[in-house]
Design a protein around this motif. Structure first.
Motif, PDB file in Angstrom:
ATOM      1  N   THR A 189     -31.665  -6.904  16.705  1.00 16.51           N
ATOM      2  CA  THR A 189     -31.008  -7.890  15.849  1.00 16.51           C
ATOM      3  C   THR A 189     -29.781  -7.305  15.166  1.00 16.51           C
ATOM      4  OG1 THR A 189     -33.151  -8.939  15.428  1.00 16.51           O
ATOM      5  CG2 THR A 189     -31.354  -9.491  13.944  1.00 16.51           C
ATOM      6  N   THR A 190     -29.911  -6.095  14.654  1.00 11.44           N
ATOM      7  CA  THR A 190     -28.798  -5.431  13.968  1.00 11.44           C
ATOM      8  C   THR A 190     -27.663  -5.149  14.944  1.00 11.44           C
ATOM      9  OG1 THR A 190     -30.331  -4.418  12.404  1.00 11.44           O
ATOM     10  CG2 THR A 190     -28.140  -3.453  12.575  1.00 11.44           C
ATOM     11  N   GLN A 191     -28.013  -4.669  16.139  1.00  4.36           N
ATOM     12  CA  GLN A 191     -26.989  -4.381  17.140  1.00  4.36           C
ATOM     13  C   GLN A 191     -26.174  -5.628  17.479  1.00  4.36           C
ATOM     14  OE1 GLN A 191     -29.476  -2.609  20.290  1.00  4.36           O
ATOM     15  NE2 GLN A 191     -28.056  -0.887  20.310  1.00  4.36           N
ATOM     16  N   LEU A 192     -26.863  -6.720  17.752  1.00  6.72           N
ATOM     17  CA  LEU A 192     -26.170  -7.932  18.163  1.00  6.72           C
ATOM     18  C   LEU A 192     -25.338  -8.514  17.028  1.00  6.72           C
ATOM     19  CD1 LEU A 192     -28.917  -9.706  20.322  1.00  6.72           C
ATOM     20  CD2 LEU A 192     -26.906  -8.463  21.113  1.00  6.72           C
ATOM     21  N   SER A 193     -25.856  -8.484  15.804  1.00  6.45           N
ATOM     22  CA  SER A 193     -25.102  -9.012  14.667  1.00  6.45           C
ATOM     23  C   SER A 193     -23.840  -8.198  14.427  1.00  6.45           C
ATOM     24  CB  SER A 193     -25.975  -9.025  13.413  1.00  6.45           C
ATOM     25  OG  SER A 193     -27.040  -9.942  13.534  1.00  6.45           O
ATOM     26  N   ASN A 194     -23.958  -6.863  14.473  1.00  7.68           N
ATOM     27  CA  ASN A 194     -22.786  -6.002  14.278  1.00  7.68           C
ATOM     28  C   ASN A 194     -21.785  -6.176  15.411  1.00  7.68           C
ATOM     29  OD1 ASN A 194     -23.884  -4.984  11.911  1.00  7.68           O
ATOM     30  ND2 ASN A 194     -24.758  -3.181  12.894  1.00  7.68           N
ATOM     31  N   CYS A 195     -22.289  -6.331  16.631  1.00  5.15           N
ATOM     32  CA  CYS A 195     -21.395  -6.541  17.773  1.00  5.15           C
ATOM     33  C   CYS A 195     -20.643  -7.860  17.625  1.00  5.15           C
ATOM     34  CB  CYS A 195     -22.199  -6.522  19.067  1.00  5.15           C
ATOM     35  SG  CYS A 195     -21.213  -6.789  20.558  1.00  5.15           S
ATOM     36  N   ALA A 196     -21.356  -8.916  17.219  1.00  2.93           N
ATOM     37  CA  ALA A 196     -20.710 -10.221  17.027  1.00  2.93           C
ATOM     38  C   ALA A 196     -19.638 -10.148  15.941  1.00  2.93           C
ATOM     39  CB  ALA A 196     -21.754 -11.274  16.674  1.00  2.93           C
ATOM     40  N   LYS A 197     -19.903  -9.399  14.877  1.00  3.81           N
ATOM     41  CA  LYS A 197     -18.911  -9.236  13.810  1.00  3.81           C
ATOM     42  C   LYS A 197     -17.674  -8.521  14.328  1.00  3.81           C
ATOM     43  CE  LYS A 197     -18.319  -7.307   9.180  1.00  3.81           C
ATOM     44  NZ  LYS A 197     -18.975  -6.556   8.069  1.00  3.81           N
ATOM     45  N   ASP A 198     -17.886  -7.501  15.151  1.00  2.54           N
ATOM     46  CA  ASP A 198     -16.777  -6.762  15.733  1.00  2.54           C
ATOM     47  C   ASP A 198     -15.950  -7.673  16.650  1.00  2.54           C
ATOM     48  OD1 ASP A 198     -15.093  -4.748  16.447  1.00  2.54           O
ATOM     49  OD2 ASP A 198     -16.598  -3.459  17.357  1.00  2.54           O
ATOM     50  N   ILE A 199     -16.624  -8.510  17.417  1.00  2.00           N
ATOM     51  CA  ILE A 199     -15.920  -9.419  18.320  1.00  2.00           C
ATOM     52  C   ILE A 199     -15.144 -10.468  17.528  1.00  2.00           C
ATOM     53  CG2 ILE A 199     -16.262 -11.208  20.085  1.00  2.00           C
ATOM     54  CD1 ILE A 199     -18.562  -9.519  21.159  1.00  2.00           C
ATOM     55  N   CYS A 200     -15.687 -10.908  16.402  1.00  2.00           N
ATOM     56  CA  CYS A 200     -14.941 -11.836  15.536  1.00  2.00           C
ATOM     57  C   CYS A 200     -13.624 -11.218  15.093  1.00  2.00           C
ATOM     58  CB  CYS A 200     -15.790 -12.211  14.327  1.00  2.00           C
ATOM     59  SG  CYS A 200     -17.112 -13.381  14.654  1.00  2.00           S
ATOM     60  N   ASN A 201     -13.658  -9.945  14.710  1.00  2.00           N
ATOM     61  CA  ASN A 201     -12.429  -9.252  14.302  1.00  2.00           C
ATOM     62  C   ASN A 201     -11.455  -9.136  15.472  1.00  2.00           C
ATOM     63  OD1 ASN A 201     -13.480  -8.909  11.710  1.00  2.00           O
ATOM     64  ND2 ASN A 201     -14.374  -6.921  12.207  1.00  2.00           N
ATOM     65  N   TRP A 202     -11.995  -8.857  16.652  1.00  2.00           N
ATOM     66  CA  TRP A 202     -11.146  -8.776  17.842  1.00  2.00           C
ATOM     67  C   TRP A 202     -10.502 -10.132  18.129  1.00  2.00           C
ATOM     68  CZ3 TRP A 202     -11.478 -11.508  22.388  1.00  2.00           C
ATOM     69  CH2 TRP A 202     -10.691 -11.053  23.454  1.00  2.00           C
ATOM     70  N   CYS A 203     -11.273 -11.204  17.979  1.00  2.00           N
ATOM     71  CA  CYS A 203     -10.741 -12.545  18.217  1.00  2.00           C
ATOM     72  C   CYS A 203      -9.594 -12.860  17.258  1.00  2.00           C
ATOM     73  CB  CYS A 203     -11.848 -13.588  18.061  1.00  2.00           C
ATOM     74  SG  CYS A 203     -13.034 -13.642  19.428  1.00  2.00           S
ATOM     75  N   GLU A 204      -9.739 -12.477  16.004  1.00  2.00           N
ATOM     76  CA  GLU A 204      -8.681 -12.723  15.034  1.00  2.00           C
ATOM     77  C   GLU A 204      -7.392 -12.017  15.436  1.00  2.00           C
ATOM     78  OE1 GLU A 204     -10.046 -11.665  11.188  1.00  2.00           O
ATOM     79  OE2 GLU A 204     -11.569 -13.242  11.084  1.00  2.00           O
TER      80      GLU A 204
END
Length: 395
Positions: A189-204
């Motif tokens: 759960t932690t891995q996926l949440s942190n990965c999704a947050k990182d991808i959000c930053n990449w998208c921005e």
């Protein structure tokens, strides 16, 4: 599609015939350049020779089944981008083409001209809006638009790798999965949440937007460990949006359930029902040859899509697909429901469902051995002679 909902519509570019011919020439040169220098990432399957949605699904399912067979449980995260093709930043795209794909000089100038000075207008109720200059996005319906988009997003793989997430990309479809022993589910759960947050930053940074509302999550594994999964470990958070797990998700056209029983077996049955209803009344007018071609294009293609993931399933599970195949054969040859269908399959040269699955699997293995399959497929094939438990042939 709700015709009254504005989000249901996507812009389509009006391109001239000459423009499409020029794009095809550029596309061929670009593909040759990218393939010769191996510039695309391993797990990007869109617009890549010998890659497809089918090879992507096979690779993903293989990873998931391998994890479950080793006694682990895991979570699959399917990410959705909002209007991704319409928000591409031209300057960023040109920088990616220059920096990552070594496109320079007149070639880069051509891409700049291809993207710039395009206009858009909206027609509704007989009224047209004023022309608006398109500062972002690639032409929808063009030959090169989807190709350059896959290059625009290819380095999102770095975000998945930083968090040790198995991943796969197909244009704007992004997915990642991770697994662990049942007692360590919180780590996933932690891995996926942190990965999704990182991808959000990449998208921005790329002027893209991750649509948390359409992102899906599937926990997979055997029934007993999944029942013991703590409630606090079942969800992930993306942009303050809590993503609840689903029992079944649709991944590149294939339905997958939590126990990996591959719900794809039910999809073709539902898809072809309307086809049978429409064509049955026209069978006499169409004739055998035209009906056979329609059935091959609209029925057999659905039965064969991603059927390699059904290998090893019992005949009872495949019976619904076999009934569809029998109904298709009877329609082509204009047989009655009580007529024996086995001679019809032989006459049409159609393999039964189980044999079609074996054929597809053998075809994938053959393509991998001759270099006509993605590397992620070739990597999971191991010659029997290499197994320590097998005696090798000697002179």
């Amino acid at each position: 599609m709700d015709v009254n909902y504005a989000a249901s519509y996507r812009p389509i570019s009006s391109l001239s015939f000459l423009s499409e011919i020029v794009e095809k020439v550029v596309d061929a040169r670009l593909t040759e350049h990218v393939e010769t220098h191996r510039l695309l990432r391993t797990f990007q399957s869109a617009y890549h020779p010998f890659h497809s949605t089918e090879t992507a699904v096979v690779g993903i399912l293989n990873d998931m089944i391998t994890a479950v067979d080793s006694g682990r449980i895991g979570a699959l995260m399917l990410l959705d981008l909002s209007a991704a093709f319409d928000t591409i930043d031209h300057s960023v795209l040109l920088d990616v083409l220059y920096r990552r794909f070594a496109i320079t000089g007149k070639a880069l100038a051509w891409f700049d001209a291809f993207l710039s000075d395009r206009y858009q207008t909206v027609h509704f109720g007989g009224t047209a809006s004023d022309d608006t200059t398109l500062l972002f996005g690639v032409p929808q319906g063009s030959v090169l638009g989807p190709k350059v988009f896959s290059q625009y997003v290819e380095d999102v793989e770095d975000s998945f790798r930083r968090h040790n997430i198995h991943h796969h990309l197909f244009a704007d479809d992004m997915q990642g999965h991770s697994s662990s022993l049942p007692k360590d589910a919180a780590i996933v759960t932690t891995q996926l949440s942190n990965c999704a947050k990182d991808i959000c930053n990449w998208c921005e940074a790329r002027r893209l937007q991750l649509n948390a509302g359409k992102t899906e999550l599937l926990w997979f594994g055997t029934a007993s460990p999944l029942r013991q999964l703590p409630q606090q470990c079942r969800t992930i958070t993306i942009n303050n949006t809590v993503i609840e797990p689903s029992d079944v998700v649709r991944n590149l056209g294939v339905w997958i359930d939590a126990n990996l029983r591959r719900c794809a077996t039910t999809s073709p049955v539902l898809q072809v029902h309307a086809f049978f209803t429409c064509v049955a009344g026209l069978r006499r007018q169409l004739g055998r040859d035209v009906t056979a071609r329609l059935v091959s294009a609209l029925v057999l293609s659905r039965l064969d899509y991603c059927n390699a993931i059904l290998v090893g399933l019992p005949q009872t599970t495949l019976s619904s697909l076999q009934r569809v195949l029998h109904a298709a054969a009877r329609m082509v040859l204009n047989l009655r429901p009580c007529d024996d269908v086995t001679p019809a399959l032989l006459e049409l040269h159609w393999l039964p469902i189980a044999e079609r699955i074996d054929f597809k699997l053998c075809l994938l293995v053959h393509k991998a051995l001759v270099g006509h399959a993605p590397q992620y497929i070739a990597d999971v094939i191991r010659p029997v002679a290499d197994l320590p438990s097998r005696a090798s042939l000697t002179n």
